[in-house]
Write a protein that holds these residues in place. Sequence first.
Motif, PDB file in Angstrom:
ATOM      1  N   ARG A   1      45.901  73.800  99.813  1.00 35.47           N
ATOM      2  CA  ARG A   1      46.242  75.106  99.316  1.00 35.47           C
ATOM      3  C   ARG A   1      47.439  74.749  98.687  1.00 35.47           C
ATOM      4  N   ALA A   2      47.689  75.798  97.791  1.00 34.73           N
ATOM      5  CA  ALA A   2      49.033  76.018  96.932  1.00 34.73           C
ATOM      6  C   ALA A   2      50.082  76.293  97.721  1.00 34.73           C
ATOM      7  N   GLU A   3      51.446  75.546  97.482  1.00 37.57           N
ATOM      8  CA  GLU A   3      52.662  75.877  98.373  1.00 37.57           C
ATOM      9  C   GLU A   3      53.010  77.105  98.514  1.00 37.57           C
ATOM     10  N   ASP A   4      52.784  77.839  97.811  1.00 39.16           N
ATOM     11  CA  ASP A   4      53.445  79.304  98.032  1.00 39.16           C
ATOM     12  C   ASP A   4      52.197  80.249  98.857  1.00 39.16           C
ATOM     13  N   HIS A   5      51.122  79.653  99.086  1.00 38.71           N
ATOM     14  CA  HIS A   5      49.934  80.539  99.800  1.00 38.71           C
ATOM     15  C   HIS A   5      50.434  80.750 101.266  1.00 38.71           C
ATOM     16  N   PRO A   6      50.116  81.723 101.884  1.00 40.41           N
ATOM     17  CA  PRO A   6      50.546  81.958 103.336  1.00 40.41           C
ATOM     18  C   PRO A   6      50.307  81.018 104.441  1.00 40.41           C
TER      19      PRO A   6
ATOM     20  N   TYR B   1      49.685  77.928 103.837  1.00 42.90           N
ATOM     21  CA  TYR B   1      49.706  76.440 103.360  1.00 42.90           C
ATOM     22  C   TYR B   1      50.465  75.864 104.606  1.00 42.90           C
TER      23      TYR B   1
ATOM     24  N   GLU C   1      52.128  71.881 105.650  1.00 44.45           N
ATOM     25  CA  GLU C   1      52.635  70.234 105.486  1.00 44.45           C
ATOM     26  C   GLU C   1      51.948  69.247 106.067  1.00 44.45           C
TER      27      GLU C   1
END
Length: 145
Positions: free
Chosen positions: A42-47, A49, A51
Amino acid sequence: MNNNDVFKKLRVALQLRDDQIIEILNLVDFRIAKAELGAFFRAEDHPNYMECGDQVLRNFLNGLIIHLRGTKENPTNAADVIAKNAEALKQPRAEKPAGKPAAPRPKSNSGAKKGPSQNKKYDKAKKPAPIVENVKFNNGKNKKG
Protein backbone atom coordinates in the motif's frame (compact mmCIF):
# COMPACT_ATOMS: atom_id res chain seq x y z
CA MET A 1 14.76 3.00 -0.15
CA ASN A 2 13.09 0.82 2.48
CA ASN A 3 12.14 -2.87 2.59
CA ASN A 4 8.67 -2.14 1.18
CA ASP A 5 10.18 -0.53 -1.92
CA VAL A 6 12.54 -3.49 -2.45
CA PHE A 7 9.64 -5.92 -2.01
CA LYS A 8 7.46 -4.00 -4.50
CA LYS A 9 10.23 -3.83 -7.11
CA LEU A 10 10.96 -7.56 -6.82
CA ARG A 11 7.25 -8.33 -7.15
CA VAL A 12 6.96 -6.28 -10.35
CA ALA A 13 10.28 -7.43 -11.84
CA LEU A 14 9.52 -11.11 -11.30
CA GLN A 15 5.81 -10.71 -12.18
CA LEU A 16 4.54 -12.35 -9.01
CA ARG A 17 0.96 -12.40 -7.71
CA ASP A 18 0.10 -12.37 -4.01
CA ASP A 19 -0.70 -16.08 -3.91
CA GLN A 20 2.65 -16.87 -5.56
CA ILE A 21 4.47 -14.76 -2.95
CA ILE A 22 2.67 -16.65 -0.19
CA GLU A 23 3.75 -19.97 -1.77
CA ILE A 24 7.35 -18.72 -1.94
CA LEU A 25 7.25 -17.77 1.75
CA ASN A 26 5.80 -21.20 2.56
CA LEU A 27 8.89 -22.81 1.00
CA VAL A 28 10.90 -21.58 3.99
CA ASP A 29 8.08 -22.30 6.50
CA PHE A 30 7.11 -18.65 6.90
CA ARG A 31 3.34 -18.19 7.05
CA ILE A 32 1.75 -14.86 6.21
CA ALA A 33 -1.83 -13.84 5.48
CA LYS A 34 -2.81 -12.35 2.14
CA ALA A 35 -4.18 -9.25 3.86
CA GLU A 36 -0.94 -8.69 5.72
CA LEU A 37 0.99 -9.07 2.48
CA GLY A 38 -1.28 -6.52 0.80
CA ALA A 39 -0.51 -4.03 3.58
CA PHE A 40 3.16 -4.04 2.53
CA PHE A 41 2.26 -2.90 -1.00
CA ARG A 42 0.00 0.00 0.00
CA ALA A 43 0.92 3.67 -0.21
CA GLU A 44 2.72 5.03 2.85
CA ASP A 45 -0.09 7.47 3.68
CA HIS A 46 -2.77 4.71 3.60
CA PRO A 47 -4.24 3.88 7.05
CA ASN A 48 -3.61 0.13 6.59
CA TYR A 49 0.00 0.54 5.42
CA MET A 50 2.45 -1.67 7.28
CA GLU A 51 6.23 -1.46 7.34
CA CYS A 52 7.91 -4.58 5.92
CA GLY A 53 10.34 -5.92 8.47
CA ASP A 54 13.76 -7.39 7.85
CA GLN A 55 12.56 -10.89 8.77
CA VAL A 56 9.80 -10.89 6.14
CA LEU A 57 12.11 -9.68 3.38
CA ARG A 58 14.89 -12.09 4.41
CA ASN A 59 12.50 -15.08 4.36
CA PHE A 60 11.09 -13.95 1.00
CA LEU A 61 14.60 -13.77 -0.50
CA ASN A 62 15.52 -17.21 0.88
CA GLY A 63 12.27 -18.65 -0.50
CA LEU A 64 12.87 -16.92 -3.82
CA ILE A 65 16.22 -18.67 -4.14
CA ILE A 66 14.52 -22.05 -3.68
CA HIS A 67 11.68 -21.05 -6.02
CA LEU A 68 13.98 -19.94 -8.85
CA ARG A 69 16.95 -22.28 -8.49
CA GLY A 70 15.19 -25.28 -7.01
CA THR A 71 16.81 -27.60 -4.51
CA LYS A 72 20.09 -29.44 -4.77
CA GLU A 73 18.22 -32.66 -5.58
CA ASN A 74 15.80 -31.03 -8.03
CA PRO A 75 17.38 -27.96 -9.70
CA THR A 76 15.33 -25.71 -11.99
CA ASN A 77 16.13 -23.05 -14.57
CA ALA A 78 15.30 -19.54 -13.31
CA ALA A 79 14.38 -18.25 -16.80
CA ASP A 80 11.75 -20.99 -17.16
CA VAL A 81 10.21 -20.14 -13.78
CA ILE A 82 10.00 -16.42 -14.61
CA ALA A 83 8.44 -17.19 -18.02
CA LYS A 84 5.86 -19.40 -16.31
CA ASN A 85 5.02 -16.55 -13.90
CA ALA A 86 4.57 -14.16 -16.84
CA GLU A 87 2.15 -16.58 -18.51
CA ALA A 88 0.21 -17.00 -15.27
CA LEU A 89 -0.25 -13.22 -15.04
CA LYS A 90 -1.67 -13.04 -18.56
CA GLN A 91 -4.24 -15.76 -17.91
CA PRO A 92 -7.35 -14.79 -15.94
CA ARG A 93 -7.85 -16.59 -12.68
CA ALA A 94 -10.36 -19.43 -12.90
CA GLU A 95 -12.45 -19.14 -9.74
CA LYS A 96 -15.59 -21.09 -10.68
CA PRO A 97 -16.63 -22.78 -13.91
CA ALA A 98 -19.30 -20.60 -15.52
CA GLY A 99 -21.06 -23.41 -17.41
CA LYS A 100 -22.15 -25.49 -14.41
CA PRO A 101 -24.81 -24.26 -12.00
CA ALA A 102 -24.15 -24.81 -8.32
CA ALA A 103 -25.53 -28.06 -6.90
CA PRO A 104 -28.39 -27.62 -4.40
CA ARG A 105 -27.32 -28.02 -0.79
CA PRO A 106 -28.97 -30.86 1.10
CA LYS A 107 -31.19 -29.86 3.99
CA SER A 108 -29.87 -30.92 7.34
CA ASN A 109 -31.89 -32.30 10.23
CA SER A 110 -31.44 -29.83 13.05
CA GLY A 111 -32.47 -32.40 15.69
CA ALA A 112 -30.05 -35.10 14.57
CA LYS A 113 -26.71 -35.35 16.34
CA LYS A 114 -23.62 -35.40 14.21
CA GLY A 115 -20.58 -37.25 15.43
CA PRO A 116 -17.05 -36.76 14.19
CA SER A 117 -17.42 -39.48 11.56
CA GLN A 118 -20.63 -37.97 10.15
CA ASN A 119 -19.42 -34.40 9.95
CA LYS A 120 -16.36 -34.51 7.68
CA LYS A 121 -15.93 -30.72 7.82
CA TYR A 122 -14.50 -30.81 11.33
CA ASP A 123 -12.46 -34.03 11.11
CA LYS A 124 -8.72 -33.62 11.37
CA ALA A 125 -7.15 -33.37 7.96
CA LYS A 126 -3.89 -35.04 7.11
CA LYS A 127 -0.87 -32.78 7.29
CA PRO A 128 0.37 -32.11 3.75
CA ALA A 129 3.81 -33.35 2.81
CA PRO A 130 6.49 -30.66 3.01
CA ILE A 131 7.28 -28.98 -0.28
CA VAL A 132 11.00 -28.79 0.32
CA GLU A 133 12.62 -31.60 2.23
CA ASN A 134 16.01 -31.76 3.89
CA VAL A 135 16.85 -28.09 3.40
CA LYS A 136 19.21 -26.79 6.05
CA PHE A 137 19.65 -23.06 6.56
CA ASN A 138 22.66 -22.12 8.63
CA ASN A 139 22.86 -18.54 7.29
CA GLY A 140 26.63 -18.56 7.19
CA LYS A 141 27.09 -19.49 10.82
CA ASN A 142 29.70 -22.11 11.68
CA LYS A 143 28.37 -24.30 14.46
CA LYS A 144 30.52 -26.73 16.36
CA GLY A 145 29.24 -30.26 16.86
